[in-house]
Design an enzyme around this catalytic site. Sequence first.
Site, PDB file in Angstrom:
ATOM      1  N   LYS A 133       5.063  31.324 145.778  1.00 43.37           N
ATOM      2  CA  LYS A 133       6.202  32.089 145.229  1.00 43.37           C
ATOM      3  C   LYS A 133       6.921  32.764 146.107  1.00 43.37           C
ATOM      4  CE  LYS A 133       4.056  32.213 140.658  1.00 43.37           C
ATOM      5  NZ  LYS A 133       3.130  32.855 139.805  1.00 43.37           N
ATOM      6  N   GLN A 184      -0.365  38.008 138.423  1.00 46.82           N
ATOM      7  CA  GLN A 184      -0.703  36.613 138.316  1.00 46.82           C
ATOM      8  C   GLN A 184      -2.107  36.523 137.536  1.00 46.82           C
ATOM      9  OE1 GLN A 184       0.597  34.119 139.878  1.00 46.82           O
ATOM     10  NE2 GLN A 184      -1.106  32.839 139.317  1.00 46.82           N
ATOM     11  N   ASP A 196       8.044  36.579 133.873  1.00 50.32           N
ATOM     12  CA  ASP A 196       7.188  35.560 133.442  1.00 50.32           C
ATOM     13  C   ASP A 196       7.501  35.155 132.132  1.00 50.32           C
ATOM     14  OD1 ASP A 196       5.380  34.276 135.058  1.00 50.32           O
ATOM     15  OD2 ASP A 196       4.039  36.064 135.120  1.00 50.32           O
TER      16      ASP A 196
HETATM   17  N1  GUN Z   1      -1.182  31.539 136.102  1.00 53.23           N
HETATM   18  C1  GUN Z   1      -0.853  30.251 135.995  1.00 53.23           C
HETATM   19  N2  GUN Z   1       0.255  30.135 135.734  1.00 53.23           N
HETATM   20  C2  GUN Z   1       0.855  31.218 135.613  1.00 53.23           C
HETATM   21  C3  GUN Z   1       2.257  31.794 135.673  1.00 53.23           C
HETATM   22  O1  GUN Z   1       3.241  31.200 135.166  1.00 53.23           O
HETATM   23  N3  GUN Z   1       2.284  33.085 135.926  1.00 53.23           N
HETATM   24  C4  GUN Z   1       1.237  33.985 136.059  1.00 53.23           C
HETATM   25  N4  GUN Z   1       1.680  35.402 136.032  1.00 53.23           N
HETATM   26  N5  GUN Z   1       0.153  33.755 136.214  1.00 53.23           N
HETATM   27  C5  GUN Z   1      -0.146  32.313 136.051  1.00 53.23           C
END
Ligand code: GUN
Length: 306
Positions: A65, A109, A132
């Site tokens: 990211k 996350q 998100d």
């Molecule tokens: N863990 C797995 N996929 C995601 C996501 O799209 N966002 C976040 N914050 N954690 C994740």
Amino acid sequence: MTQKKQEDKKVKTAKIIDGKEVSKALKDKIKKEVAEIIDKGEDGPHLAAVIVGNDPASETYVKSKEKAAHSVGMMSSVYRYPENTSEEELLKVIDFLNEDPDIDGFIVQLPLPGHIDENKIIERISPAKDVDGFHPVNVGKMAIGQPGFLPATPAGILELLKYYNIDTEGKNCVVLGRSNIVGSPMSILMSKKGYPGNSTVTLCHSKTENLKEITKNADILIVAIGKPGFVTEDMVKDGAVVIDVGIHRVEDKESPKGYKLVGDVDFENVKKKASYITPVPGGVGPMTIASLLNNTLKAYKKEYYK
Ligand code: GUN
């Protein structure tokens, strides 16, 4: 050989949905817009990620990211905390990021360590910075068709369907998996008015009976079930569009790394039956990050929250 026989001999194969190409197109568009913002003398969007503990998969996601944010000219920060961080401490971090005017959007996350209540953390994030799209306010807006942050993977899948002009109106769309991150929002979005949408949606999960009968009826099959190779050829209708959200490492002695990445779909066999299919890697995966950057740009522009 007659022409008919020649046609029968031709091996049918699906068109591959190229997530790398589509995500590049989206990232190029974002990059151009970020450059225009910076040219005006503004700071431009800033995405932050919070990571607790040292789950290797989470670490990989957060790193990619960060790299993607930099690739489009966005600022990116990562806030790392040890596994034993308390819920109270993490809530304070969220409060700090909510208040920090330099941060336009942030993600926490997941998964979080077991002693932290994920819902409590997500509910503390300001909906205006929730890139998100996990906060109940954004989920609610999505459910009633109001503009708000859409979760990145479903938003990325909508972009893929648009890019390939895949017809969704009146089609049977079957979604496998009911997670808050993918399956549930995907089922809602495909049923909404408009394009991509207007589909007749069936959401299947671990308690679904006669699964194969349902999937065989799918014109569009979206699979987010978390089991490598789960969807086999016999479960798929001829000419279906198959979207594979899964990503798993499986042992592969022939690969120098000792493993390969596979999805929830038996790609090699299902591709002979489908009209379109996403590969793993290089299908849905790259779209998720591009959509997150797109949300961050929208957060910067205060598109949904003034
Ligand atoms: N863990 C797995 N996929 C995601 C996501 O799209 N966002 C976040 N914050 N954690 C994740």
